[in-house]
Design a protein around this motif. Structure first.
Motif, PDB file in Angstrom:
ATOM      1  N   PRO A 265     -55.903 -41.164   1.786  1.00 33.59           N
ATOM      2  CA  PRO A 265     -55.666 -42.613   1.841  1.00 33.59           C
ATOM      3  C   PRO A 265     -56.684 -43.380   1.015  1.00 33.59           C
ATOM      4  N   GLY A 266     -56.205 -44.343   0.304  1.00 35.77           N
ATOM      5  CA  GLY A 266     -57.106 -45.233  -0.425  1.00 35.77           C
ATOM      6  C   GLY A 266     -57.690 -44.645  -1.678  1.00 35.77           C
ATOM      7  N   GLU A 267     -57.129 -43.528  -2.165  1.00 34.71           N
ATOM      8  CA  GLU A 267     -57.746 -42.887  -3.325  1.00 34.71           C
ATOM      9  C   GLU A 267     -57.513 -43.683  -4.600  1.00 34.71           C
ATOM     10  N   ASP A 268     -56.567 -44.591  -4.593  1.00 33.25           N
ATOM     11  CA  ASP A 268     -56.312 -45.372  -5.797  1.00 33.25           C
ATOM     12  C   ASP A 268     -56.823 -46.802  -5.695  1.00 33.25           C
ATOM     13  N   GLU A 269     -57.391 -47.150  -4.563  1.00 32.67           N
ATOM     14  CA  GLU A 269     -57.844 -48.531  -4.398  1.00 32.67           C
ATOM     15  C   GLU A 269     -59.139 -48.782  -5.148  1.00 32.67           C
ATOM     16  N   ASP A 270     -59.325 -50.022  -5.507  1.00 36.38           N
ATOM     17  CA  ASP A 270     -60.544 -50.371  -6.226  1.00 36.38           C
ATOM     18  C   ASP A 270     -61.738 -50.467  -5.289  1.00 36.38           C
ATOM     19  N   ASN A 271     -61.497 -51.024  -4.113  1.00 39.07           N
ATOM     20  CA  ASN A 271     -62.617 -51.256  -3.214  1.00 39.07           C
ATOM     21  C   ASN A 271     -62.896 -50.028  -2.375  1.00 39.07           C
ATOM     22  N   THR A 272     -64.123 -49.653  -2.362  1.00 40.12           N
ATOM     23  CA  THR A 272     -64.508 -48.530  -1.520  1.00 40.12           C
ATOM     24  C   THR A 272     -65.760 -48.927  -0.768  1.00 40.12           C
ATOM     25  N   SER A 273     -66.161 -48.020   0.089  1.00 40.67           N
ATOM     26  CA  SER A 273     -67.385 -48.277   0.835  1.00 40.67           C
ATOM     27  C   SER A 273     -68.617 -47.942   0.013  1.00 40.67           C
ATOM     28  N   CYS A 274     -68.408 -47.475  -1.180  1.00 42.93           N
ATOM     29  CA  CYS A 274     -69.532 -47.056  -2.010  1.00 42.93           C
ATOM     30  C   CYS A 274     -70.431 -48.252  -2.330  1.00 42.93           C
ATOM     31  N   PRO A 275     -71.722 -48.116  -2.079  1.00 41.42           N
ATOM     32  CA  PRO A 275     -72.622 -49.247  -2.325  1.00 41.42           C
ATOM     33  C   PRO A 275     -72.890 -49.492  -3.806  1.00 41.42           C
ATOM     34  N   PHE A 276     -72.469 -48.564  -4.644  1.00 40.27           N
ATOM     35  CA  PHE A 276     -72.737 -48.705  -6.082  1.00 40.27           C
ATOM     36  C   PHE A 276     -71.414 -48.740  -6.846  1.00 40.27           C
ATOM     37  N   PRO A 277     -71.450 -49.338  -8.038  1.00 38.76           N
ATOM     38  CA  PRO A 277     -70.267 -49.231  -8.907  1.00 38.76           C
ATOM     39  C   PRO A 277     -69.980 -47.759  -9.170  1.00 38.76           C
ATOM     40  N   GLU A 278     -68.702 -47.420  -9.188  1.00 36.88           N
ATOM     41  CA  GLU A 278     -68.332 -46.011  -9.353  1.00 36.88           C
ATOM     42  C   GLU A 278     -68.058 -45.692 -10.809  1.00 36.88           C
ATOM     43  N   LEU A 279     -68.446 -44.492 -11.213  1.00 32.89           N
ATOM     44  CA  LEU A 279     -68.093 -43.913 -12.508  1.00 32.89           C
ATOM     45  C   LEU A 279     -68.190 -44.889 -13.672  1.00 32.89           C
ATOM     46  N   LEU A 280     -69.363 -45.390 -13.885  1.00 33.74           N
ATOM     47  CA  LEU A 280     -69.623 -46.227 -15.054  1.00 33.74           C
ATOM     48  C   LEU A 280     -69.672 -45.307 -16.263  1.00 33.74           C
ATOM     49  N   GLN A 281     -68.719 -45.431 -17.157  1.00 36.95           N
ATOM     50  CA  GLN A 281     -68.699 -44.525 -18.304  1.00 36.95           C
ATOM     51  C   GLN A 281     -69.386 -45.184 -19.487  1.00 36.95           C
ATOM     52  N   HIS A 282     -70.678 -44.954 -19.582  1.00 33.51           N
ATOM     53  CA  HIS A 282     -71.415 -45.508 -20.711  1.00 33.51           C
ATOM     54  C   HIS A 282     -70.912 -44.876 -21.988  1.00 33.51           C
ATOM     55  N   PRO A 283     -70.423 -45.666 -22.916  1.00 38.34           N
ATOM     56  CA  PRO A 283     -69.840 -45.083 -24.120  1.00 38.34           C
ATOM     57  C   PRO A 283     -70.915 -44.465 -25.011  1.00 38.34           C
ATOM     58  N   GLY A 284     -70.585 -43.359 -25.611  1.00 36.71           N
ATOM     59  CA  GLY A 284     -71.522 -42.692 -26.506  1.00 36.71           C
ATOM     60  C   GLY A 284     -71.358 -41.195 -26.412  1.00 36.71           C
ATOM     61  N   THR A 285     -72.251 -40.559 -25.703  1.00 40.26           N
ATOM     62  CA  THR A 285     -72.151 -39.119 -25.561  1.00 40.26           C
ATOM     63  C   THR A 285     -71.904 -38.761 -24.106  1.00 40.26           C
ATOM     64  N   SER A 286     -71.324 -37.609 -23.903  1.00 44.10           N
ATOM     65  CA  SER A 286     -71.043 -37.171 -22.542  1.00 44.10           C
ATOM     66  C   SER A 286     -72.302 -36.645 -21.863  1.00 44.10           C
ATOM     67  N   SER A 287     -73.420 -36.716 -22.556  1.00 40.43           N
ATOM     68  CA  SER A 287     -74.675 -36.290 -21.929  1.00 40.43           C
ATOM     69  C   SER A 287     -75.476 -37.470 -21.405  1.00 40.43           C
ATOM     70  N   GLY A 288     -74.903 -38.644 -21.428  1.00 37.32           N
ATOM     71  CA  GLY A 288     -75.587 -39.789 -20.856  1.00 37.32           C
ATOM     72  C   GLY A 288     -75.675 -40.997 -21.761  1.00 37.32           C
ATOM     73  N   SER A 289     -75.319 -40.840 -23.033  1.00 30.98           N
ATOM     74  CA  SER A 289     -75.276 -41.978 -23.957  1.00 30.98           C
ATOM     75  C   SER A 289     -76.614 -42.674 -24.131  1.00 30.98           C
ATOM     76  N   TYR A 290     -77.690 -41.931 -23.991  1.00 32.27           N
ATOM     77  CA  TYR A 290     -79.007 -42.549 -24.117  1.00 32.27           C
ATOM     78  C   TYR A 290     -79.190 -43.192 -25.490  1.00 32.27           C
ATOM     79  N   LEU A 291     -78.790 -42.464 -26.517  1.00 30.19           N
ATOM     80  CA  LEU A 291     -78.943 -42.986 -27.876  1.00 30.19           C
ATOM     81  C   LEU A 291     -78.030 -44.181 -28.119  1.00 30.19           C
ATOM     82  N   HIS A 292     -76.787 -44.071 -27.670  1.00 25.74           N
ATOM     83  CA  HIS A 292     -75.822 -45.123 -27.983  1.00 25.74           C
ATOM     84  C   HIS A 292     -76.119 -46.422 -27.252  1.00 25.74           C
ATOM     85  N   VAL A 293     -76.626 -46.303 -26.055  1.00 21.35           N
ATOM     86  CA  VAL A 293     -77.007 -47.514 -25.330  1.00 21.35           C
ATOM     87  C   VAL A 293     -78.133 -48.225 -26.074  1.00 21.35           C
TER      88      VAL A 293
END
Lengths: 742, 434
Positions: A408-436
Motif C-alpha cells: 500500500p502506498g508504494e506510488d504515493e508521493d508522501n511518505t513518513s520518511c523524514p528526508f527527501p527520497e532518492l535525490l538523483q544528483h545529475p552527473g555520475t552514478s558514483s555521487g556526482s561530486y564533480l558535476h555538482v
C-alpha cells in the motif's frame, strides 16, 4: 641436494618487512601467573587440537602430551635461504593464521599433568587492524565477517524478543535465551544498491522495479513486527546532498588557499590529532582544532567518498592526504544524521539506535569502523553495521521478501520518511561530486561558461573536464573523474608531479638532480611549444598570435578537482553489488575449460590452463573471453541505467542498455542540462531541510543558517560533516625487529 | 667438456650480485647487487686482433651508480636504445636512469653513441630521472619491450605492471595485472615487436611465479592488457621427450643466437652423466627466456629442469609462419645456471620430425638440445644468480653501407660468444663460448 657453502644469515631487513604479519601479538604483555611469582620461569607454549594456546611449565614434568610447535613458524623463517627472502613473509603469514585460529577456538582445558595455563587470546580489534599497514588487505574476510547479515539477523531476533513478538509465535528454547535488544533499528540504503537490486530482480523476471517502488517495498517489509519493526528504512541520497553541499564549501575554502599548498605540519598535526582523538571535548580543551589543518590545504581537491581509495591513499600515499576532501561520505553523513539529528528529534540517544547501512562496496565496512565515526561518550558508532548489496539481498531472501508484491502506498508521493527520497544528483552514478561542483562553479562565474570533456585514452573511466569562460577563453576549472586502480596510479603520479610533492620528497631513488631538472625544463619547453603551435584549440589564439603567452593550455592547467573512485565504472560496479544473474545470461557464460578469474579492475577474465595447448585460443577462447567480459560490462551498464531510471526529467540522451559505455558522461555533458536537473523543486526542498538540520545540529548563535557561522557553530558543523585522515606507516620492519628477541 | 673460457673476472660488489645486463648499443655491462649499487664496465677489443673473430675483449671498470634504493637491487635492464637503464629493487620501486650529457644538456644526442662505439661513453654521470612507485612489496624483475615503448615490472605483491614510456622520461601506467596468485619472480618480453592477437598486433609479455605458472599477457585492443594463456610446467610429465632437465637447482637462463625455429626439447643421450629429475610437481619458476625467433620460450624451475615451450601454429602470425617454412634448424644457444654453481650452454636445434601427442593441439617440430659448454664451480662455491648473453643490436634504419652500420655488424659478430654471470660473492664473470 646441498646448500651453498656460503649460506649466511645476514641483513634480514633487506627485504621489505612482511606487512602481512600482524605485530600485535608480539606486543601483548600478559604474563603467566607463575612467571610473575618467580616460582617457575621455564615454560613452553603448547597448542591443543582446537588451536587453544597453553603455557606449560616444563620443569614440572617433561611434557610429551603435545609437541611444542607454537614458535616454529617464526624460527623456521630464520633459516631461509637467500632465494627465499621474499617468501619469508609467507612463513610469517602462518603465524597470523594461528592468531585467527585462536580467536575462533573453543575453550577446552588440556588434559596434561603439568597444570597448563590457558593463555589469553590475542584480541585484535578492527581499529588495531586499521592502524596497521598490512593485514587489512590480506584478512579482509575476517573484518567483513564482523559486519555480516547474520549480525543483522541476530539483531532482528533480539529486537523481536524485546518487542514481545516471540512470546507465543516462537516456543523454541533457543529463542527464549535471546537477550532482548531495545535499540531502535534504522536501515539506510544507497541508491547504487537499489539500482543493483532492481537490475538483478529485473533481469530474472524481465520486468524492472522502479527504485522508489523497490525502496518502499523493502521499507514496508522490514517495518513489520516479525522482521524487526525497523523505525526507518531510507535511502542515503539526502545525506549525500548534505555531503555535496559541504563539498562545495570545502572546495571554496581550498581555492582560497591556492594550489599545491600543503603545510607539512598540517598533516602531522592532523595525524597526531587523530591518534589522540577519543573525545572531542578533550581536543577543544587542548586547543587542537582539527579544521585548521584542513584549511591549510589547497587544491587539487580529491574526492573521498570511495573508502577503497581513501584506504589506499592512507597506506601508500600519505603525502597526498592533505588534498583528500575532509567531507564525510554520504554514509558518514547518514550516520551523523540518523544518530545525532534524527535521534535527538525522537528522544533517542545514539546508543539507543541500531543503524545499518547498505552499500555497494565492502570497504564501506572499514570506513564505518574509523575512529572518527565512533562516539566514546555513548560507546557507539554512527553506523553500527554495514551490509553490502548482496548481503541485503541474502537477508531479505532469508526472511522471505518478495520484491514483486505490491504494498500500500508504494506510488504515493508522501511518505513518513523524514528526508527527501532518492535525490538523483545529475552527473555520475558514483555521487556526482564533480558535476555538482561544475554546476556550482558555472553558476558562480560572472561570464557564460562552456564545459568540455575529454576521455583520456578513450576511457570512460578517466575523463577530464574543462570549464572555460566563453567570453575570455580562460580556463576557470579543470576537473577529472578517475575510476579504477590503474587510472588511480596515473592520477597519483600526476598530482604528485603537479604539486611538486614528489620532487620535494626527492623520490625514493633520488630523482631531482641536474638531469631531472633539465628534463623538467624540456617538458615545460615542449608544452609551451605545443600550446603555441597547436593554438587553434583555444579561442584566444584564434584571434591572433598576440596573446599566446597569457593563455594557459589545457595540458598546462593543473587539476583543481578529481572525483576518484577505486572501482572501474564507479560505485554501480562496486565489489558488494549483485553479480549478473547467471540464468539470464546465455550459455556461453558457463565456464569453459579455462579458469575464470578477475582482472585488476574486477572484470572477469578467462584463460586457458591447458599447458601448451593453444588451439582453443584461436577459435573458442577469444569468443568466450569476450562474452564473459562484455556480459559483465553490459551488466554494469544495466545497473547504471536503473540508477538513472528515476530521474525527474529524463536526460536528453538516456544511456542505452546495449552500450558498453557506463553512460555517465554523455547524458550530462551540457551545463544547461546539469543546471536544469539540479534546480528542481525537490532539490530546493532538500536545500531548505539541509539548512534547517545544520541549524539544529550546529546551533549558531544567530539562530539562522549562514555559509560561515560563528566559531562554535562552525566547529559543530565540522564535527557533523567532516572527518580526518592519517598516514599509515608502512614500514613496520623496525618495530618487529626491536620487539623480537632471541 | 668445457666449451667456454673465462674472459674477465670483475669484482667490486660488496654483497651478492643479482643480475647482469649487456647494453644493446654500447660497450657497457651493468651489474646490480644487494649493496644497492649498479656497477658499469666497458669493454674494447685490442686493435691488433681486429682481423680475427676470436678476439677477446678487455674489460675495465667504468663507474658505479650509488643508487638511492633503500634495499637490494634485484634486477636491471637496458632500454633497446641503450640510453636508459632501469633498476628494480626490493624497496618496491623501479628507478629509471639516464646519463647526464655534459655537452648539451637537454638536447637529444642521436648518433653520438655509434661513433663512440669503441670508446667509453658511460663515464658521464648517471642520474635517476624518475622513480616508478606502485608495487606494494619487493620488485623482482623489470624489462623493456622489444621496441622500447613499454616497460614491465613484477613484484612479490603478485602483480605485473605495464608502463608506457612517454617522451622525456615520463611513464604512464597502462595496466596492473593481478592474475598470479603468488610472488611473481620474473618476466620476459617476446623478442618480436608485434604478434597478432585478436587480429591486431600486440606485444606479448610472459611472467613466471612462485605459483608454478607462466602467464602470457597481451594488449587486447578492445579492452586492456590481460592474460590470454596460462602455462603450467607441471602438466605433461607423461612425455619424456617434452622435458629436458639437469640436476641443478634453480636455473637462470638466457637464449642467444640468430634466427631459428619450433618445438619440444629432447634429452641428449650423450649427457647421461646428468640425471633428469621428474618434472611433475608444481615448482616455482625462476626464469624465462624467449628464443631469438620468438617461437620458443624456455623456463627454469625450482627442481633444476628447463622446459621449452613451443608456440602453437594457430598462435602464429603470418610473418612467423613464413619463417617456419624456411628450412632453418638452428634455434641458437641456451645458457643456464643456478644455485649449483654450474653454467651449461645448450645448442638447440629443430629437427624435421614433428611431435603430436594428446596434450598438444597441433604438431610441433621436435627439437634437440645438446650441451656444448659446461663450467662447473663457475664462481667457486657460490650460487650463481644471473646469466646473460651479449646481444648487440644493429640499428635497422642505419644505411647498410654506412660505416656505423658496418661497425655495428662487426661488433655484433665479435660479441655474440660472450656471456656474463653474477654470483653471491658479488663478482661478475665474463665468459666466451668456444
Amino acid at each position: 641436494m646441498t646448500f651453498s657453502g656460503a649460506l649466511t644469515l645476514t641483513d634480514l631487513d633487506d627485504f621489505l618487512a612482511p606487512s602481512q604479519a600482524c605485530i600485535l601479538p608480539v606486543r601483548q604483555t600478559n604474563k603467566a601467573s607463575n612467571q610473575e611469582e618467580g616460582t617457575n620461569s621455564n615454560t613452553e607454549i603448547h597448542i591443543d587440537e582446537n588451536n587453544n594456546y597453553y603455557e606449560v611449565a616444563i620443569s614440572a614434568k617433561p611434557s610429551t602430551a603435545a609437541e611444542p610447535p607454537s614458535l616454529k613458524p617464526l624460527t623456521e623463517s630464520g633459516s631461509f635461504t637467500k632465494k627465499s627472502y621474499g617468501d619469508a613473509a609467507e612463513a610469517l603469514n602462518s603465524a597470523l593464521s594461528g592468531i585467527q585460529a585462536m580467536q575462533g577456538g573453543v575453550e577446552k582445558p588440556l588434559a596434561a599433568s603439568a597444570q597448563p595455563e590457558a593463555l589469553q587470546k590475542a584480541e585484535i580489534s578492527l581499529n588495531d587492524c586499521l592502524a596497521c599497514s598490512g593485514c587489512v588487505t590480506s584478512t579482509e574476510s575476517m573484518l567483513i565477517t564482523l559486519q555480516s547479515h547474520l549480525e543483522v539477523q541476530t539483531y532482528i531476533t533480539s529486537h523481536r524478543a524485546y518487542l514481545g513478538h516471540d512470546v507465543d509465535a516462537q516456543p523454541s528454547n533457543g529463542e527464549a535465551l535471546v537477550e532482548p535488544d531495545s535499540r531502535t533499528g534504522v536501515i539506510s540504503i544507497s541508491p547504487q544498491t537499489l539500482a543493483s537490486l532492481s537490475a538483478s530482480y529485473g533481469s530474472a523476471h524481465g520486468r524492472n522495479i522502479p527504485l522508489r517502488t523497490l525502496l518502499r517495498r523493502i521499507r514496508h517489509f522490514l517495518t513489520r513486527g516479525e522482521h524487526g519493526q525497523w523505525a526507518g528504512v531510507w535511502d542515503t541520497t539526502f545525506a549525500r546532498h548534505l555531503s555535496l553541499l559541504e563539498h562545495v564549501k570545502e572546495y571554496k575554502e581550498r581555492r582560497a588557499v591556492g594550489k599545491g599548498k600543503q603545510p607539512a605540519e598540517g598533516i602531522r598535526s592532523t595525524s597526531a590529532h587523530v591518534i589522540s582523538a577519543s573525545n572531542t571535548n578533550d581536543d577543544l580543551a587542548r586547543g587542537l582544532d582539527p579544521k585548521t589543518s584542513a584549511h591549510g590545504n589547497g587544491l587539487p581537491m580529491l574526492a573521498s567518498a570511495c573508502p577503497g581509495w581513501v584506504c589506499y591513499a592512507e597506506k601508500a600515499h600519505g603525502e597526498l592526504l592533505g588534498f583528500v576532501s575532509a567531507v564525510r561520505s554520504s554514509q558518514g553523513v547518514m550516520g551523523a544524521l540518523v544518530k545525532q539529528w534524527w535521534g535527538s528529534k525522537h528522544g533517542k540517544r545514539p546508543n539507543e539506535i541500531y543503524h545499518v547501512t547498505v552499500m555497494p562496496c565492502y570497504d564501506k565496512k572499514l570506513e564505518a569502523s574509523r575512529s572518527d565515526f565512533y562516539s566514546s561518550v555513548y560507546q557507539t558508532r554512527d553506523v553500527d553495521c554495514v551490509l553490502t548489496t548482496g548481503e541485503l539481498d541474502l537477508l531479505l531472501r532469508e526472511r522471505g521478501f518478495d520484491p514483486w508484491a505490491q504494498v500500500p502506498g508504494e506510488d504515493e508521493d508522501n511518505t513518513s520518511c523524514p528526508f527527501p527520497e532518492l535525490l538523483q544528483h545529475p552527473g555520475t552514478s558514483s555521487g556526482s561530486y564533480l558535476h555538482v561542483l561544475l554546476t556550482y562553479l558555472a553558476q558562480e562565474h560572472r561570464n557564460p561558461t562552456t564545459l568540455t570533456a575529454r576521455a583520456i585514452r578513450g576511457s570512460e573511466d578517466h575523463v577530464e573536464f574543462l570549464l572555460v569562460d566563453t567570453t575570455t577563453g580562460e580556463i576557470i576549472f579543470k576537473g577529472a573523474k578517475c575510476y579504477g586502480f590503474r587510472n588511480l596510479q596515473n592520477l597519483v603520479r600526476k598530482v604528485g608531479k603537479e604539486t611538486g610533492l614528489k620532487g620535494a620528497a626527492g623520490g625514493r631513488a633520488g630523482a631531482g638532480g641536474k638531469l631531472a631538472a633539465a628534463i623538467a625544463a624540456r617538458r615545460r619547453a615542449g608544452r609551451t611549444g605545443r600550446a603555441t603551435a597547436g593554438g587553434t584549440s583555444t579561442p584566444a589564439d584564434s584571434s591572433g598570435a598576440s596573446t599566446p603567452t597569457t593563455t594557459i593550455s589545457p595540458d598546462d592547467r593543473t587539476l583543481d578537482y578529481v572525483e576518484v573512485m577505486a572501482c572501474p565504472g564507479g560505485c554501480v560496479n562496486g565489489g558488494g553489488q549483485m553479480k549478473p544473474n547467471a540464468t539470464s545470461q546465455n550459455e556461453r557464460m558457463v565456464e569453459p575449460d579455462g579458469i575464470a578469474g578477475k582482472d585488476e579492475e574486477g572484470y572477469p577474465r578467462v584463460w586457458e590452463l591447458e599447458g601448451v595447448e593453444s588451439k582453443k585460443l584461436d577459435t573458442t577462447t577469444p569468443q568466450i573471453d569476450e562474452s564473459m567480459r562484455w556480459s559483465t560490462k553490459a551488466w554494469v551498464a544495466q545497473v547504471e541505467t536503473m540508477y538513472w531510471s528515476d530521474l525527474p526529467t529524463p536526460p536528453a540522451s538516456p544511456p542505452s542498455t546495449d552500450t558498453r559505455s557506463s553512460g555517465s558522461l554523455k547524458p550530462f555533458e551540457s551545463l544547461q542540462e546539469l543546471h536544469d536537473l539540479s534546480s528542481s523543486r525537490e532539490f530546493s526542498r532538500a536545500d531548505d531541510l539541509a539548512k534547517r538540520i545544520i541549524i539544529d545540529v550546529c546551533r549558531p548563535a544567530s539562530g539562522r543558517y549562514d555559509e560561515v557561522m560563528d566559531e562554535q557553530a562552525e566547529h559543530n558543523r565540522w564535527e557533523f560533516l567532516r572527518t580526518r585522515y592519517r598516514k599509515v606507516e608502512t614500514d613496520v620492519g623496525q618495530l618487529t625487529a626491536s620487539a623480537v628477541k632471541w | 667438456m668445457s666449451g667456454m673460457e673465462l674472459v674477465a673476472e670483475l669484482k667490486g660488489h660488496t654483497e651478492p650480485a643479482w643480475c647482469v645486463a649487456w647494453n644493446p648499443t654500447r660497450p657497457l655491462l651493468a651489474s646490480c647487487s644487494t649493496d644497492k649499487s649498479v656497477r658499469l664496465y666497458t669493454y674494447r677489443f685490442p686493435p691488433s686482433s681486429s682481423s680475427t673473430d676470436v678476439a677477446v675483449p678487455i674489460f675495465t671498470f667504468l663507474t658505479e651508480i650509488p643508487t638511492a634504493h633503500k634495499r637490494t637491487i634485484r634486477s636491471i635492464a637496458w632500454s633497446p636504445s641503450g640510453r636508459t637503464l632501469v633498476t628494480g629493487s626490493f624497496d618496491s620501486t623501479v628507478g629509471v636512469w639516464e646519463q647526464l650529457d655534459e655537452r648539451d644538456e637537454g638536447i637529444e644526442r642521436s648518433g653520438a653513441m655509434q661513433a663512440n662505439d669503441e670508446g667509453e661513453d658511460g663515464t658521464g654521470e648517471w642520474e635517476c630521472v624518475t622513480t616508478l612507485e606502485g608495487h606494494e612489496s619487493e620488485c623482482k624483475s623489470v624489462g623493456y619491450s622489444s621496441d622500447g615503448a613499454l616497460l614491465a615490472s613484477c613484484s612479490r605483491d603478485k602483480s605485473v605492471w605495464v608502463w608506457e614510456v612517454q617522451p622525456d622520461s615520463d611513464f604512464e601506467c597502462i595496466s596492473v595485472m593481478m592474475e598470479h596468485t603468488q610472488d611473481v619472480k620474473t618476466l620476459a618480453w617476446h623478442p618480436k615487436e608485434e604478434v597478432r592477437y585478436f587480429d591486431l598486433p600486440s606485444p606479448i609479455l610472459a611472467s613466471a611465479s612462485y605459483d608454478a605458472s607462466i602467464l602470457l599477457f597481451a594488449d587486447d585492443p578492445d579492452a586492456d592488457w590481460g592474460p590470454f594463456q596460462k602455462l603450467q610446467p607441471s602438466l605433461p610429465a607423461v612425455d619424456p621427450t617434452m622435458a629436458s632437465g639437469l640436476n641443478s637447482q634453480d636455473e637462470q637462463m638466457s637464449l642467444a643466437g640468430d634466427e631459428a625455429k619450433p618445438s619440444s626439447a629432447d634429452n641428449d643421450d650423450k649427457n647421461d652423466e646428468f640425471t633428469v629429475p621428474a618434472l611433475k610437481d608444481p615448482e616455482t619458476i625462476w626464469s624465462l627466456a624467449f628464443s631469438p625467433c620468438g617461437m620458443f620460450l624456455a623456463s627454469g624451475g625450482d627442481n633444476g629442469g628447463i622446459r621449452i615451450w613451443a608456440r602453437g601454429l594457430s598462435w602464429t602470425d603470418s610473418q612467423s609462419s613464413s619463417e617456419l617454412d624456411r628450412d632453418e634448424d638452428d634455434l641458437g644457444r641456451l645458457a643456464s645456471t643456478g644455485g649449483d654453481g654450474r653454467i651449461l650452454i645448450w645448442q638447440v636445434r629443430k629437427t624435421s620430425e614433428t611431435i603430436l601427442s594428446s596434450h598438444l593441439s597441433s604438431p610441433v617440430p621436435k627439437i634437440i638440445a645438446t650441451i656444448v659448454g659446461l663450467q662447473e664451480r663457475a664462481h667457486e662455491i657460490h650460487d650463481i644468480n644471473s646469466v646473460a648473453w651479449c646481444r648487440r643490436s644493429v640499428p635497422e634504419e642505419e644505411d647498410a653501407s654506412s660505416p656505423g652500420h658496418a661497425r655495428a655488424v662487426k661488433m655484433q659478430q665479435r660479441t655474440r660468444q660472450l656471456l656474463a654471470t653474477a654470483a653471491d660473492d658479488g663478482s661478475v664473470k665474463v665468459w666466451r663460448a668456444t
